[in-house]
Scaffold this active site. Structure first.
Site, PDB file in Angstrom:
ATOM      1  N   GLU A   6      34.395 -49.519 -29.570  1.00 46.03           N
ATOM      2  CA  GLU A   6      34.301 -50.955 -29.282  1.00 46.03           C
ATOM      3  C   GLU A   6      35.656 -51.540 -29.621  1.00 46.03           C
ATOM      4  O   GLU A   6      36.006 -51.697 -30.790  1.00 46.03           O
ATOM      5  CB  GLU A   6      33.176 -51.583 -30.112  1.00 46.03           C
ATOM      6  CG  GLU A   6      32.716 -52.923 -29.593  1.00 46.03           C
ATOM      7  CD  GLU A   6      33.547 -54.077 -30.110  1.00 46.03           C
ATOM      8  OE1 GLU A   6      34.349 -54.617 -29.312  1.00 46.03           O
ATOM      9  OE2 GLU A   6      33.422 -54.419 -31.280  1.00 46.03           O
ATOM     10  N   CYS A  46      36.844 -59.949 -31.067  1.00 49.78           N
ATOM     11  CA  CYS A  46      37.102 -59.119 -29.894  1.00 49.78           C
ATOM     12  C   CYS A  46      36.606 -59.807 -28.634  1.00 49.78           C
ATOM     13  O   CYS A  46      37.073 -59.509 -27.530  1.00 49.78           O
ATOM     14  CB  CYS A  46      36.466 -57.742 -30.042  1.00 49.78           C
ATOM     15  SG  CYS A  46      34.690 -57.786 -30.351  1.00 49.78           S
TER      16      CYS A  46
END
Length: 525
Positions: free
Chosen positions: A261, A295
């Site tokens: 991720e 993110c």
């Protein structure tokens, strides 16, 4: 700065392997400081060496078989215990997060709630690790499928969500019968250590979960050695794309597929029919919440040319009016996470060009007495505070258009047709999150079909995840693995097929199957 519920004494923390605190002789220590008040020492962190990482993997390997034998519903009860402990300690944990990484207290409380939600979801999965009974093509034979634990998982997480994101890995990995060694970000080590204690007191046995506090170099070396020794079966990593590439290459040598991720340059499209006030609200939160250090933070707003001037004016006004400052106050965002992020963000500010129009604040760069921001809450010179920046007029060939900047910076560009907006949204090569603001359902579905992101929001921000939806990205944002919800089970289990022939004779698949005659040349008159 002293936060509610946090002891004024400064703890010394270190790795925990097989239930024991480990301090390696001669290993260096680093401070974990409050980025809102860099003179406030949160903890002294004793760093592990590569050998400690390997030792944690060995401890996990030794403990995993017995943990896998614990019935899955019982493992689910342990997860429920963890959720209850997190809820009981929510205020203290949130205050520690705010103190250690500078996240506004309201956001820190939301992050803690995300752990509770994750535990609630996976409590039920302990009774739903379903396999299947499959009919055989031969008589007196049964086929089955089972989910089995992967084995030992090495989990490496970033510090911008120091407890929520780790829980996305730890909870399902443990529920599925795996043992784990977890390496949190060293600048968020106190928060990581606190979360570890909640898992341990919830009933996770020693060795089944191990905490390794190490810097990046020692972590990578330790992971390489542990993989070479056959001690790690699955790697989960949340962090930068550059490091994710290295971890992916390392795991590939061992025929492993890691759960990656990574970063994002998340686009938001504002169509000509959008509710502009709603779009501005979404852009403000996803662009500048957590100081742009998610993110899923907004990278570039792509606005239809017909509404671009009005959107930019409203966005700039909202950003200029936003409260920024002490994270214990009601603010949009506080400081950057750590000095290293402040330094990298300042390098990205060097990409601002003459063709950009800078909006949103009374300055650019670090906020302080010499570079003030109107309405700042608190003393800016005590922390790593930075002005929000809107760059109107970014171009596809700009570095700032193509690269994740991980800070309070949002670009704005125009477009003529929706297909052009989709092409621009995909251009940087990331594929984590995305958003479109529109009142036209056809535009929403066209955008969904064309965007490469793993997550799509309609009339909502690029940031925000729920515990029962898949989370993850493609391209430079990840390798297609997904976290959260039932989908993450495929990261921490392997399917095993079983056939049981009780016919008393050897029946050979595809050879001894029953054949039924048919007249396939028949046609109706």
């Amino acid at each position: 700065m002293s936060e509610p519920g946090i002891s004024p004494s400064t703890p010394s923390i270190s790795s925990i392997i097989d239930g024991q605190r480990v301090v390696t002789a001669g290993a260096r220590s680093i401070p974990s400081t409050n980025p809102a008040d860099t003179g406030d020492l949160v903890a002294t962190v004793g760093l592990a060496e590569p050998a400690d990482f390997v030792a944690a993997a060995r401890a996990a390997r030794a403990a995993q078989p017995a943990w896998a034998e614990v019935p899955a519903p019982t493992r689910g009860q342990v997860i429920a215990n963890v959720g209850r402990l997190v809820a009981a300690n929510a205020d203290r944990l949130a205050a520690l997060i705010t103190r250690e990484i500078g996240k506004p207290l309201a956001e820190a409380r939301g992050e803690v709630q995300e752990i509770i939600d994750t535990c609630d979801f996976f409590l039920g999965e302990g009774r739903r690790l379903y396999g299947q009974t499959v009919p055989s093509e031969m008589p007196d034979k049964q086929l089955f499928t089972f989910r089995t634990p992967v084995g030992v998982a090495a989990i490496i997480t970033a510090g911008n969500f120091p407890v929520a994101v780790p829980s996305w890995y730890l909870v399902p990995a443990l529920l599925c019968g795996n043992a784990v060694l977890w390496k949190p970000a060293e600048y968020a080590a106190a928060s990581g250590s606190a979360l570890f204690e909640l898992f341990a007191h919830g009933g996770v046995p020693p060795g089944v979960l191990n905490l390794v506090l190490a810097d990046g170099a020692a972590t990578f070396a330790g992971l390489e050695q542990a993989l070479d020794a056959g001690l790690v079966d699955k790697v989960g990593f949340t962090g930068s794309t550059a490091v994710g590439v290295r971890i992916g290459e390392l795991c590939g040598r061992h025929l492993q597929s890691p759960c990656l991720e990574l970063g994002g340059k998340n686009p938001m499209v504002v169509t000509e029919d959008a509710d502009l006030d709603l779009a501005v609200s979404g852009a403000l939160f996803s662009g500048f919440g957590t100081a742009g250090q998610r993110c899923t933070s907004l990278g570039t707003v792509l606005v239809h040319d017909s509404v671009r001037p009005e959107f930019v004016a409203r966005f700039a006004a909202a950003t200029a009016a936003a409260r920024i400052g002490s994270p214990t106050s009601d603010v949009l965002y506080g400081p950057l996470l750590d000095q290293k992020f402040a330094e990298s963000y300042e390098s990205y500010l060097g990409w601002i060009g003459d063709h950009h129009r800078v909006l949103g604040s009374t300055g650019v760069g670090r906020i302080g007495a010499a570079n003030p921001r109107e309405g700042f809450v608190g003393d800016p010179d005590r922390g790593l505070y930075y002005h929000p920046v809107i760059l109107d007029g970014v171009r596809p060939d700009d570095a700032v258009f193509r690269t994740e900047t991980f800070g309070p910076l949002v670009g704005v560009a125009g477009y003529h047709e929706l297909d052009e907006a989709i092409e621009l949204a995909n251009l940087p090569g990331y594929g984590l999150s995305s958003s479109i603001y529109t009142t036209d359902p056809s535009k929403a579905f066209r955008f969904r079909r064309g965007i490469s992101a793993g997550m799509v929001s309609v009339n909502n921000s690029t940031s925000g995840a729920e515990a029962h939806l898949p989370f993850g990205g493609n391209g430079r944002s990840g390798n297609g693995s997904r976290q959260s919800g039932q989908w993450v089970l495929d990261q921490f289990t392997r399917w095993q097929a079983m056939n049981w022939d009780y016919s008393g004779s050897l029946q050979k698949a595809q050879m001894d199957t029953l054949s039924i005659d048919a007249d396939l040349g028949f046609r109706l008159g």
